[in-house]
Design an enzyme around this catalytic site. Structure first.
Site, PDB file in Angstrom:
ATOM      1  N   SER A  63      31.566  43.741  43.166  1.00  0.00           N
ATOM      2  CA  SER A  63      31.106  42.506  43.952  1.00  0.00           C
ATOM      3  C   SER A  63      31.554  41.410  43.331  1.00  0.00           C
ATOM      4  O   SER A  63      31.345  40.247  43.702  1.00  0.00           O
ATOM      5  CB  SER A  63      29.491  42.498  43.559  1.00  0.00           C
ATOM      6  OG  SER A  63      28.940  43.566  44.376  1.00  0.00           O
ATOM      7  N   LYS A  66      33.330  39.276  45.985  1.00  0.00           N
ATOM      8  CA  LYS A  66      32.595  38.744  46.956  1.00  0.00           C
ATOM      9  C   LYS A  66      32.812  37.272  46.516  1.00  0.00           C
ATOM     10  O   LYS A  66      32.904  36.175  47.515  1.00  0.00           O
ATOM     11  CB  LYS A  66      31.182  38.655  46.801  1.00  0.00           C
ATOM     12  CG  LYS A  66      30.681  40.266  47.220  1.00  0.00           C
ATOM     13  CD  LYS A  66      29.107  40.203  46.727  1.00  0.00           C
ATOM     14  CE  LYS A  66      28.548  41.930  47.232  1.00  0.00           C
ATOM     15  NZ  LYS A  66      27.381  42.342  46.608  1.00  0.00           N
ATOM     16  N   TYR A 188      34.454  45.294  53.957  1.00  0.00           N
ATOM     17  CA  TYR A 188      33.638  45.125  52.932  1.00  0.00           C
ATOM     18  C   TYR A 188      33.957  46.336  51.827  1.00  0.00           C
ATOM     19  O   TYR A 188      34.156  46.053  50.410  1.00  0.00           O
ATOM     20  CB  TYR A 188      31.987  45.217  53.405  1.00  0.00           C
ATOM     21  CG  TYR A 188      31.324  45.063  51.917  1.00  0.00           C
ATOM     22  CD1 TYR A 188      30.985  44.027  51.455  1.00  0.00           C
ATOM     23  CD2 TYR A 188      30.741  46.242  51.608  1.00  0.00           C
ATOM     24  CE1 TYR A 188      30.203  43.810  50.231  1.00  0.00           C
ATOM     25  CE2 TYR A 188      29.780  46.401  50.757  1.00  0.00           C
ATOM     26  CZ  TYR A 188      29.491  45.014  49.861  1.00  0.00           C
ATOM     27  OH  TYR A 188      28.571  45.111  48.679  1.00  0.00           O
ATOM     28  N   TYR A 239      22.611  38.405  40.568  1.00  0.00           N
ATOM     29  CA  TYR A 239      21.332  38.881  41.311  1.00  0.00           C
ATOM     30  C   TYR A 239      19.858  38.478  40.668  1.00  0.00           C
ATOM     31  O   TYR A 239      20.016  37.404  40.186  1.00  0.00           O
ATOM     32  CB  TYR A 239      21.539  40.556  41.172  1.00  0.00           C
ATOM     33  CG  TYR A 239      22.909  40.991  41.800  1.00  0.00           C
ATOM     34  CD1 TYR A 239      23.370  40.405  43.107  1.00  0.00           C
ATOM     35  CD2 TYR A 239      23.750  41.663  41.007  1.00  0.00           C
ATOM     36  CE1 TYR A 239      24.727  40.875  43.520  1.00  0.00           C
ATOM     37  CE2 TYR A 239      25.025  41.831  41.351  1.00  0.00           C
ATOM     38  CZ  TYR A 239      25.310  41.606  42.719  1.00  0.00           C
ATOM     39  OH  TYR A 239      26.639  41.754  42.950  1.00  0.00           O
ATOM     40  N   VAL A 257      29.295  46.270  40.056  1.00  0.00           N
ATOM     41  CA  VAL A 257      28.704  47.360  39.559  1.00  0.00           C
ATOM     42  C   VAL A 257      30.115  48.162  38.951  1.00  0.00           C
ATOM     43  O   VAL A 257      29.720  49.292  38.485  1.00  0.00           O
ATOM     44  CB  VAL A 257      28.012  48.128  40.440  1.00  0.00           C
ATOM     45  CG1 VAL A 257      26.612  47.721  40.865  1.00  0.00           C
ATOM     46  CG2 VAL A 257      28.817  48.524  41.517  1.00  0.00           C
TER      47      VAL A 257
HETATM   48  N1  GLN Z   1      30.201  48.157  46.522  1.00  0.00           N
HETATM   49  C1  GLN Z   1      28.964  48.037  45.912  1.00  0.00           C
HETATM   50  C2  GLN Z   1      27.925  48.023  46.822  1.00  0.00           C
HETATM   51  O1  GLN Z   1      28.120  47.488  47.858  1.00  0.00           O
HETATM   52  C3  GLN Z   1      28.820  46.306  45.304  1.00  0.00           C
HETATM   53  C4  GLN Z   1      27.580  46.215  44.562  1.00  0.00           C
HETATM   54  C5  GLN Z   1      27.970  45.425  43.153  1.00  0.00           C
HETATM   55  O2  GLN Z   1      29.042  45.397  42.792  1.00  0.00           O
HETATM   56  N2  GLN Z   1      26.743  44.775  42.949  1.00  0.00           N
HETATM   57  O3  GLN Z   1      26.767  48.537  46.590  1.00  0.00           O
END
Ligand code: GLN
Length: 303
Positions: A63, A66, A188, A239, A257
């Protein structure tokens, strides 16, 4: 300040935490990563980079990516983007479905998965190839043409990505996606599966420390949009632990993650920490501690 000395010190200090977190296992290919790794890199607005620990080991960006798709979508779309995604903290886990139904398919912010899917969808419409625009941006900011996604991780996530597929279909049912769900998910998953190291990510984040200016001196974002992006990172980038992150670290930050966290000291530094062991919110345990130590020792934060 002797930045190298500081990073060495922090790296020593976080060693006892390396077996405290849990590696993400809902993406099977990520579950195989050795949790006892830690790296930290610091890039100055002048473009100098130093690092400690496993700062040159590539990992799955997840993420953290993003951040870059949002910057590119904002640069191309401006204010229009905010009609389709909000900018309030969600107080919910990154992959939560519940809020999306209450709020008629408009995700709370661009950093939860639903919001990031909308951003990718918009970037896909604007550029014709969302993934390629993110990849090319990262290649040019880092000066490294090898940057790419890890196919095994992208496939692993695609095979087990039922939640993201559910989020995307749900938003499509509210008319909040412009492209076919399958295309949005593919772009994505590829951006999540980007493989980069701490030094590369720290360099790639420098445009946020430089108030919108890219490595080649051109402007990606207006000063205001760079400030706004940092604000959204601070309030939403980690988050449902964004409050705790602001309390402990006090910098705009975006986690993934894979265990990476990008953090910005506006006007000064872009930092990247990485350690695969995660807390229950999906943020790196040793990574957050390292950034906490950094701002505590230096006194640098946005507060
Ligand atoms: N690819 C992971 C997902 O979509 C990314 C989530 C994350 O890094 N928080 O669940």
């Amino acid at each position: 300040m002797d930045e190298q000395q500081l990073l060495n010190d922090i790296t020593r200090n976080v060693q006892p935490l390396l077996d405290k977190g849990r590696v993400a296992d809902y993406i099977p290919a990520l579950a195989r990563v050795n949790p006892r790794q830690f790296g930290m890199a610091l890039a100055t607005v002048e473009g100098e980079v130093c690092g400690a620990g496993d700062w040159q080991t590539r990992f799955s960006v997840q993420s953290v990516a993003k951040t870059f798709s949002l910057a590119l979508a904002l640069a191309a779309d401006g204010e229009r983007l905010w009609q389709r995604v909000g900018r309030e903290p969600s107080g919910n886990p990154f992959n939560s479905l519940v809020q999306l139904e209450y709020e008629q398919g408009i995700p709370r912010n661009p950093f939860i998965n639903a919001g990031a899917l909308v951003v990718v969808d918009r970037l896909l419409t604007l550029t014709g190839d969302s993934w390629a625009s993110v990849r090319d941006f990262l290649r040019s900011e880092t000066g490294n043409d090898q940057i790419d996604f890890d196919g095994e991780i992208a496939n692993s996530e695609a095979s087990y990505g039922h939640r993201n597929a559910a989020l995307a279909h749900f938003m499509a049912s509210y008319g909040n996606l412009e492209n076919p769900v399958g295309d949005v998910l593919r772009h994505y998953f590829q951006q999540c599966a980007l493989s980069m190291n701490c030094a590369e990510l720290a360099k790639a984040g420098l445009f946020l420390a430089r108030h919108g200016i890219r490595a080649d001196g051109s402007r990606l974002l207006s000063r205001s949009d760079a400030k706004r992006m940092n604000a959204v990172m601070l309030t939403c980038g980690t988050y449902d632990a964004a409050g705790e992150f602001a309390y402990r670290v006090g910098l705009p930050g975006k986690s993934g993650v894979g265990g990476g966290i990008l953090a910005i000291v506006p006007g000064r530094y872009s930092l990247c920490v990485w350690s695969p062991g995660l807390d229950s919110h999906g943020n790196s345990v040793a990574g957050v501690e390292a950034l906490d130590l950094f701002t505590t020792r230096t006194g640098l934060s946005v507060f």
